[in-house]
Design an enzyme around this catalytic site. Structure first.
Site, PDB file in Angstrom:
ATOM      1  N   SER A 126       0.765  -1.075  -0.185  1.00  0.00           N
ATOM      2  CA  SER A 126       0.011  -0.051  -0.152  1.00  0.00           C
ATOM      3  C   SER A 126       0.940   1.248   0.178  1.00  0.00           C
ATOM      4  O   SER A 126       2.030   1.299   0.472  1.00  0.00           O
ATOM      5  CB  SER A 126      -0.993   0.178   1.339  1.00  0.00           C
ATOM      6  OG  SER A 126      -1.535   1.285   1.516  1.00  0.00           O
ATOM      7  N   THR A 128       0.498   3.506   1.656  1.00  0.00           N
ATOM      8  CA  THR A 128       0.404   3.876   3.173  1.00  0.00           C
ATOM      9  C   THR A 128       2.038   3.953   3.643  1.00  0.00           C
ATOM     10  O   THR A 128       2.271   4.502   4.673  1.00  0.00           O
ATOM     11  CB  THR A 128      -0.447   3.053   4.024  1.00  0.00           C
ATOM     12  OG1 THR A 128      -0.802   3.772   4.980  1.00  0.00           O
ATOM     13  CG2 THR A 128       0.108   1.677   4.317  1.00  0.00           C
ATOM     14  N   TYR A 151      -1.443  -1.048  10.938  1.00  0.00           N
ATOM     15  CA  TYR A 151      -1.757  -1.492   9.639  1.00  0.00           C
ATOM     16  C   TYR A 151      -0.711  -1.251   8.607  1.00  0.00           C
ATOM     17  O   TYR A 151      -0.348  -2.275   8.329  1.00  0.00           O
ATOM     18  CB  TYR A 151      -3.185  -0.995   9.010  1.00  0.00           C
ATOM     19  CG  TYR A 151      -3.261  -1.198   7.614  1.00  0.00           C
ATOM     20  CD1 TYR A 151      -3.158  -0.144   6.879  1.00  0.00           C
ATOM     21  CD2 TYR A 151      -3.649  -2.468   7.023  1.00  0.00           C
ATOM     22  CE1 TYR A 151      -2.974  -0.378   5.375  1.00  0.00           C
ATOM     23  CE2 TYR A 151      -3.494  -2.771   5.715  1.00  0.00           C
ATOM     24  CZ  TYR A 151      -3.403  -1.491   4.948  1.00  0.00           C
ATOM     25  OH  TYR A 151      -3.273  -1.767   3.552  1.00  0.00           O
ATOM     26  N   LYS A 155       2.523  -3.901   6.437  1.00  0.00           N
ATOM     27  CA  LYS A 155       2.897  -3.740   5.071  1.00  0.00           C
ATOM     28  C   LYS A 155       4.345  -3.346   4.887  1.00  0.00           C
ATOM     29  O   LYS A 155       5.049  -4.144   4.122  1.00  0.00           O
ATOM     30  CB  LYS A 155       2.071  -2.671   4.595  1.00  0.00           C
ATOM     31  CG  LYS A 155       0.580  -2.680   4.183  1.00  0.00           C
ATOM     32  CD  LYS A 155       0.281  -4.244   3.509  1.00  0.00           C
ATOM     33  CE  LYS A 155      -1.289  -4.513   3.436  1.00  0.00           C
ATOM     34  NZ  LYS A 155      -1.454  -5.882   2.934  1.00  0.00           N
TER      35      LYS A 155
END
Ligand code: WQD
Length: 341
Positions: A126, A128, A151, A155
């Site tokens: 992601s 992110t 979260y 990743k």
């Protein structure tokens, strides 16, 4: 036909990727624990492609279950790994749930792939990982910053685990695909996004507001340093995203990868503000959206959109659908889902 495992294959992006894998001629095996999806998604996939994937309900935290699965399917040539928890807010409240579910499962799968003669591994990562990038648009060389949530950290850690494993496993090669914001649904409206409970993401909240399930959309802040004051993201149509997974898998199985571990940003390269997304939705749906401006949401970054050069030139993939296509398909899907009742 090469056999491909898709973990989380009944989820939003997973189901769209299964469709594109079947269109490409792959044999697909789905593992899903149905914690955030339902077996009825299988019917949607089959009604689109006419092909029935193998489905096994399995919680990937069950190490023995994962070992038994790979004993049964030792002819798997590739894995596309979607299965993970992905709610940013929930991860802040329950970090260990996220580290257990997103990390241990990845380790169990990689251990099994090390035993196969050769395997290609595609990891659902992601944007992110970049946090608020210093430079826009964002390239794959942008600094991977201190994660803003457990979260996001799973990743980042996941990418490092894969990279380290590929270094010592000659028969394993991998690609991490860093998604920007996946939106929209398949044009047939037979599969789409099925958020459980109150949607955290913008587009499902918009369509649920338009159909009358939600009273109004709250726009989290219009005092950001952007042209209209609302945050900017790169909204990529889920079908374009699914097709990128097939291109990446082909790259590995046809030995076109430049190194054993590669990363690609998957976005349109265009940033859209929250208000622009609302306007695009109103334009394609003909619905006037009920919304109000409220305070900023904790943890939101100001702006993120992809530099697509590496994906376009090295992967040989680019998006074909735009924001209006995504809004049109998301709205069509919402209307179908609500009709089903
Ligand atoms: C987009 C914009 C909100 C809801 C997250 C994860 C990311 C990925 C995609 C998994 C923001 C605004 C939203 C609402 C709003 N998930 N918004 N009202 O936060 O960019 O990314 O989902 O991989 O990892 O971080 O997506 O859709 O939540 O928000 O104003 O009711 O819409 O403030 O600016 P986000 P989002």
């Amino acid at each position: 036909m090469d056999k491909i495992l898709v973990t989380g294959g009944l989820g939003f992006i997973g189901s769209h990727t299964v469709v594109e894998l079947q269109n490409e001629g792959y044999e697909v095996v789905i593992i899903d624990d149905l914690s955030n999806s339902s077996e009825s998604v299988l019917d949607g996939i089959i009604s689109i492609t006419g092909k029935t994937p193998i489905f096994e309900k399995l919680d990937l935290k069950d190490k023995a279950g994962v070992e038994a699965f790979f004993k049964n399917h030792n002819d798997i040539k590739g894995v596309i790994h979607f299965a993970a928890s992905k709610a940013v807010g929930e991860s802040v409240k329950e970090p260990l749930l996220y580290y257990e579910n997103n990390i241990s499962t990845l380790v169990y799968i990689l251990k099994e792939l090390q035993k196969l003669p050769s395997a290609g591994f595609i990891f659902s990562s992601s944007c992110t990982v970049y946090g608020q990038a210093d430079e826009l648009p964002i390239t794959e060389n942008a600094t991977v910053k201190q994660a803003e949530s457990p979260y996001g950290n799973t990743k980042q850690i996941g990418e490092e685990i894969i990279s380290d494993t590929c270094k010592v496993t000659p028969n394993l090669k991998a690609i991490a695909l860093r998604y920007f914001n996946p939106v929209g649904s398949h044009e047939t409206a037979k599969i789409g996004e099925l958020p459980i409970g109150v949607p955290q993401n913008l587009v499902p909240f918009i369509t649920q507001t338009a159909i009358g399930i939600r009273q109004e959309l709250s726009i989290f802040g219009d005092d950001y340093p952007t042209p209209d004051g609302t945050c900017i993201r790169d909204y990529i149509h889920v079908v374009d995203l699914a097709k990128a997974h097939v291109v990446a898998l082909n790259r590995l199985l046809q030995n076109k990868n430049k190194s054993n571990y590669e990363t690609f940003n998957l976005g349109t390269g265009t940033g859209s503000s929250v208000l622009e997304v609302v306007q695009a939705f109103e334009k394609v749906s003909g619905e006037k959206l009920n919304y109000k401006i409220v305070g900023r949401r904790e943890g939101d970054i100001i702006s993120a959109y992809a530099n697509t050069t590496k994906a376009n030139e090295e992967l040989g993939w680019k998006t074909e659908l735009n924001l209006e296509d995504a809004m049109r398909s998301a709205w069509k899907w919402e209307q179908v889902v609500r009709k089903k009742g």
